[in-house]
Design a protein around this motif. Structure first.
Motif, PDB file in Angstrom:
ATOM      1  N   ARG A  30       0.893  -1.047  -0.147  1.00  0.00           N
ATOM      2  CA  ARG A  30      -0.055  -0.069   0.092  1.00  0.00           C
ATOM      3  C   ARG A  30       0.838   1.252   0.134  1.00  0.00           C
ATOM      4  NH1 ARG A  30      -5.282   1.671   3.485  1.00  0.00           N
ATOM      5  NH2 ARG A  30      -6.176   0.414   1.850  1.00  0.00           N
ATOM      6  N   ASN A  55       0.717   5.209   0.548  1.00  0.00           N
ATOM      7  CA  ASN A  55       0.117   6.141   1.378  1.00  0.00           C
ATOM      8  C   ASN A  55       0.549   7.590   0.901  1.00  0.00           C
ATOM      9  OD1 ASN A  55      -1.745   4.415   3.086  1.00  0.00           O
ATOM     10  ND2 ASN A  55       0.083   3.929   4.209  1.00  0.00           N
ATOM     11  N   TYR A 105      -0.556  11.273   1.840  1.00  0.00           N
ATOM     12  CA  TYR A 105      -1.359  12.286   2.675  1.00  0.00           C
ATOM     13  C   TYR A 105      -1.070  13.639   2.374  1.00  0.00           C
ATOM     14  CZ  TYR A 105      -0.852   7.993   6.052  1.00  0.00           C
ATOM     15  OH  TYR A 105      -1.053   6.833   6.485  1.00  0.00           O
ATOM     16  N   THR A 118      -4.625   8.412   9.064  1.00  0.00           N
ATOM     17  CA  THR A 118      -5.169   6.948   9.057  1.00  0.00           C
ATOM     18  C   THR A 118      -5.525   6.901  10.561  1.00  0.00           C
ATOM     19  OG1 THR A 118      -3.509   6.191   7.370  1.00  0.00           O
ATOM     20  CG2 THR A 118      -4.515   4.654   9.222  1.00  0.00           C
ATOM     21  N   HIS A 155      -5.706   1.981  14.676  1.00  0.00           N
ATOM     22  CA  HIS A 155      -6.026   0.658  14.169  1.00  0.00           C
ATOM     23  C   HIS A 155      -5.081  -0.269  14.553  1.00  0.00           C
ATOM     24  CE1 HIS A 155      -3.402   2.294  11.198  1.00  0.00           C
ATOM     25  NE2 HIS A 155      -3.132   0.695  10.675  1.00  0.00           N
ATOM     26  N   ASP A 172      -3.083  -3.308  12.521  1.00  0.00           N
ATOM     27  CA  ASP A 172      -3.331  -3.991  11.249  1.00  0.00           C
ATOM     28  C   ASP A 172      -3.722  -5.297  11.389  1.00  0.00           C
ATOM     29  OD1 ASP A 172       0.193  -2.553  10.461  1.00  0.00           O
ATOM     30  OD2 ASP A 172      -2.012  -1.858  10.290  1.00  0.00           O
ATOM     31  N   LEU A 197       7.181  -0.728   7.254  1.00  0.00           N
ATOM     32  CA  LEU A 197       6.621   0.497   6.928  1.00  0.00           C
ATOM     33  C   LEU A 197       7.715   1.322   6.372  1.00  0.00           C
ATOM     34  CD1 LEU A 197       3.881   2.609   7.153  1.00  0.00           C
ATOM     35  CD2 LEU A 197       5.555   3.512   8.312  1.00  0.00           C
ATOM     36  N   LEU A 237       3.649   9.217  11.979  1.00  0.00           N
ATOM     37  CA  LEU A 237       3.211   7.989  12.504  1.00  0.00           C
ATOM     38  C   LEU A 237       3.523   7.769  14.060  1.00  0.00           C
ATOM     39  CD1 LEU A 237       2.727   4.804  12.354  1.00  0.00           C
ATOM     40  CD2 LEU A 237       5.097   4.416  12.257  1.00  0.00           C
ATOM     41  N   HIS A 263      -1.891   2.231  16.268  1.00  0.00           N
ATOM     42  CA  HIS A 263      -1.460   2.899  15.905  1.00  0.00           C
ATOM     43  C   HIS A 263      -2.139   3.927  14.875  1.00  0.00           C
ATOM     44  CE1 HIS A 263      -0.824  -0.542  13.018  1.00  0.00           C
ATOM     45  NE2 HIS A 263      -0.697   0.477  11.930  1.00  0.00           N
ATOM     46  N   ALA A 310      -1.971   7.723  11.992  1.00  0.00           N
ATOM     47  CA  ALA A 310      -0.894   8.590  11.217  1.00  0.00           C
ATOM     48  C   ALA A 310      -1.664  10.110  11.158  1.00  0.00           C
ATOM     49  CB  ALA A 310      -0.801   8.145   9.700  1.00  0.00           C
ATOM     50  N   ARG A 327       2.800  14.002   2.973  1.00  0.00           N
ATOM     51  CA  ARG A 327       3.598  13.057   3.638  1.00  0.00           C
ATOM     52  C   ARG A 327       3.477  11.589   2.780  1.00  0.00           C
ATOM     53  NH1 ARG A 327       2.221   9.050   7.860  1.00  0.00           N
ATOM     54  NH2 ARG A 327       4.353   8.021   8.417  1.00  0.00           N
ATOM     55  N   SER A 355       4.252   7.341   2.802  1.00  0.00           N
ATOM     56  CA  SER A 355       4.771   6.029   3.563  1.00  0.00           C
ATOM     57  C   SER A 355       4.256   5.152   2.667  1.00  0.00           C
ATOM     58  CB  SER A 355       4.080   5.827   4.817  1.00  0.00           C
ATOM     59  OG  SER A 355       2.752   5.537   4.761  1.00  0.00           O
ATOM     60  N   ALA A 394       3.876   0.891   2.749  1.00  0.00           N
ATOM     61  CA  ALA A 394       3.421  -0.258   3.724  1.00  0.00           C
ATOM     62  C   ALA A 394       3.366  -1.313   3.114  1.00  0.00           C
ATOM     63  CB  ALA A 394       2.227   0.226   4.408  1.00  0.00           C
ATOM     64  N   PHE A 424       2.438  -5.087   3.659  1.00  0.00           N
ATOM     65  CA  PHE A 424       1.750  -6.072   4.749  1.00  0.00           C
ATOM     66  C   PHE A 424       1.903  -7.364   4.218  1.00  0.00           C
ATOM     67  CE2 PHE A 424      -0.307  -2.487   6.603  1.00  0.00           C
ATOM     68  CZ  PHE A 424      -0.766  -1.392   5.745  1.00  0.00           C
TER      69      PHE A 424
HETATM   70  O1  LIG Z   1       1.365   5.857   7.046  1.00  0.00           O
HETATM   71  C1  LIG Z   1       1.908   5.713   8.089  1.00  0.00           C
HETATM   72  O2  LIG Z   1       2.734   6.003   8.947  1.00  0.00           O
HETATM   73  C2  LIG Z   1       0.815   4.607   8.798  1.00  0.00           C
HETATM   74  C3  LIG Z   1      -0.051   3.826   7.933  1.00  0.00           C
HETATM   75  C4  LIG Z   1      -0.664   2.475   8.509  1.00  0.00           C
HETATM   76  O3  LIG Z   1      -0.615   2.493   9.967  1.00  0.00           O
HETATM   77  C5  LIG Z   1      -1.246   1.821   7.652  1.00  0.00           C
HETATM   78  O4  LIG Z   1      -1.319   1.847   6.365  1.00  0.00           O
HETATM   79  O5  LIG Z   1      -1.826   0.447   8.046  1.00  0.00           O
END
Ligand SMILES: O=C(O)CCC(=O)C(=O)O
Ligand SMILES: C=C1C[C@]23C[C@H]1CC[C@H]2[C@]1(C)CCC[C@@](C)(C(=O)O)[C@H]1[C@@H]3C(=O)O
Ligand SMILES: [Fe+2]
Length: 379
Positions: free
Chosen positions: A225, A227, A229, A241, A244, A246, A253, A261, A300, A302, A310, A312, A314, A316
């Motif tokens: 994923r 991300n 922002y 975000t 939650h 994961d 990440l 984060l 956690h 974001a 921003r 990131s 990720a 998974f």
């Molecule tokens: O963008 C981030 O720092 C965290 C994103 C996240 O927790 C997620 O996509 O599950």
């Protein structure tokens, strides 16, 4: 800029088949506006505070472990176990992933996300599916919308599927995006390799055979994923975000140098400072189940800011969709009876995509849902 606001009946749970025209959200416009649709404003008790304290996250140097040094492997495994018994987050450095590849993966995000919205929507995520482009999930949830755009796609370590990422980009976005596909194909392959190494350390730390979890995830079918922002003019009333855990097994990440984060530890939100040489690693709900609850998936979120976008990356880690998620027998005893029912990842993924917005209670809700479904189907 007109916005067709959807008057939704449910709070922020997944929408049933979208009978209403969803709110159309163009980040390029909204990022400069202080007038923000109410769906993006979070409740007072979930709004971010300014300058949260930093979390002192364990920094684990993988060089020795990756070079086959048994003592270094033991030390790294002990540090991983210590972090997972606390908040489940740790940083890894000297991880063996080419820094030029990481930089390219960040750079290529702009090639996708800086396109006009209609071009991005060629990859639009379909309701109930987890791959594709989502713009703040405006069609999916009706409140507490995240201030982000995402592009998610599958990576498979299965033999014969070594081009699944490259093919996704070419088939979805055309030949002009094949170069993105090549970068993310290589990036995901590096993430998969790193994940399997971390699974060895996790196995050692839990006292099971070193290769137990590594073999479980050898043929992983993971989710990547991206991300993105955008800046937000009301950064203390919105979230990039939401809070939650994961639902997946392991998250690797890479956050850029902007920061955002945050991890919930001892009742307090703590920030994880950016470190472009490190990956942030955390275990997810599925690994919590594989560890029979001995390690916790951690809460956690974001946050966003008013000046800078921003990004990131990720990765998974997810098992083969039909592998049964069941802890090894050594981890089930009188002190730790079975914490969760057997399930396969396909069911938990379906639950998060069609029935439940992943939060900090996903596994409890999922356990009830899967047990009820088994009773119903059994009858
Ligand atoms: O963008 C981030 O720092 C965290 C994103 C996240 O927790 C997620 O996509 O599950
Ligand atoms: C399996 C997944 C569902 C989510 C993406 C991956 C792992 C993290 C999940 C998520 C980020 C948790 C918070 C809510 C969510 C809806 C989001 O904000 O993106 C979740 C993702 C999803 O369901 O698309
Ligand atoms: Fe997450």
């Amino acid at each position: 800029m007109t916005i067709n606001c959807m008057i939704a009946s449910e709070p922020s749970m997944p929408q049933s088949a979208a009978k209403k025209a969803p709110l159309i959200f163009d980040a390029k416009q909204l990022q400069h506006q202080t007038a923000i649709p109410p769906q993006f404003i979070w409740p007072d008790d979930e709004k971010p505070s300014a300058d949260p304290p930093e979390l002192d996250v364990p920094l684990i140097d993988l060089r020795g472990f990756l070079s086959g040094d048994p003592a270094a492997a033991r030390r790294a495994s002990d540090l991983v176990g210590e972090a997972c018994r606390k908040h489940g987050f740790f940083l890894v450095v000297n991880h063996g992933v080419d820094e030029a590849l990481v930089a390219a993966a960040h750079r290529k995000m702009d090639d996708f996300f800086l396109q006009p919205l209609p071009d991005k929507q060629r990859a639009a995520r379909k309701l109930g599916e987890h791959c594709g482009y989502a713009s703040s999930f405006t069609g999916r949830f009706s409140a507490k919308l995240p201030w982000k755009e995402t592009l998610s796609f599958e990576y498979s370590a299965k033999s014969g599927e070594h081009h699944i990422v490259e093919d996704y980009f070419t088939n979805t976005l055309g030949q002009d995006f094949t170069h993105l596909g090549k970068v993310y194909q290589e990036y995901c392959s590096s993430m998969s390799r790193l994940s399997l190494g971390i699974m060895e350390l996790l196995g050692m730390s839990l006292g099971v055979e070193r290769c137990h979890f590594k073999e479980f995830f050898e043929a992983n079918e993971s989710i990547m994923r991206l991300n993105y922002y955008p800046p937000c003019q009301r950064p203390y009333e919105t979230l990039g975000t939401g809070p939650h855990c994961d639902p997946t097994s392991l998250t690797i990440l890479h956050q850029d140098s902007v920061g955002g984060l945050q991890v919930h530890v001892d009742g307090q939100w703590r920030s994880i400072a950016p470190n472009v040489d490190a990956f942030v690693v955390n275990i997810g709900d599925t690994f919590m189940a594989l560890s029979n609850g001995r390690y916790n998936s951690c809460l956690h979120r974001a946050v966003v800011n008013s000046t800078t976008s921003r990004k990131s990356l990720a990765f998974f880690l997810c098992p083969d969709k039909n592998r049964v998620v069941r802890p090894p027998p050594q981890l089930v005893d009188a002190a730790f009876p079975r914490a969760y029912p057997d399930f396969d990842w396909a069911d938990l993924l379906e639950f998060t995509q069609k029935h439940y917005r992943a939060d900090m209670n996903t596994m409890t809700s999922f356990s009830t849902w899967i047990n009820d479904r088994r009773v119903t189907h059994h009858v």
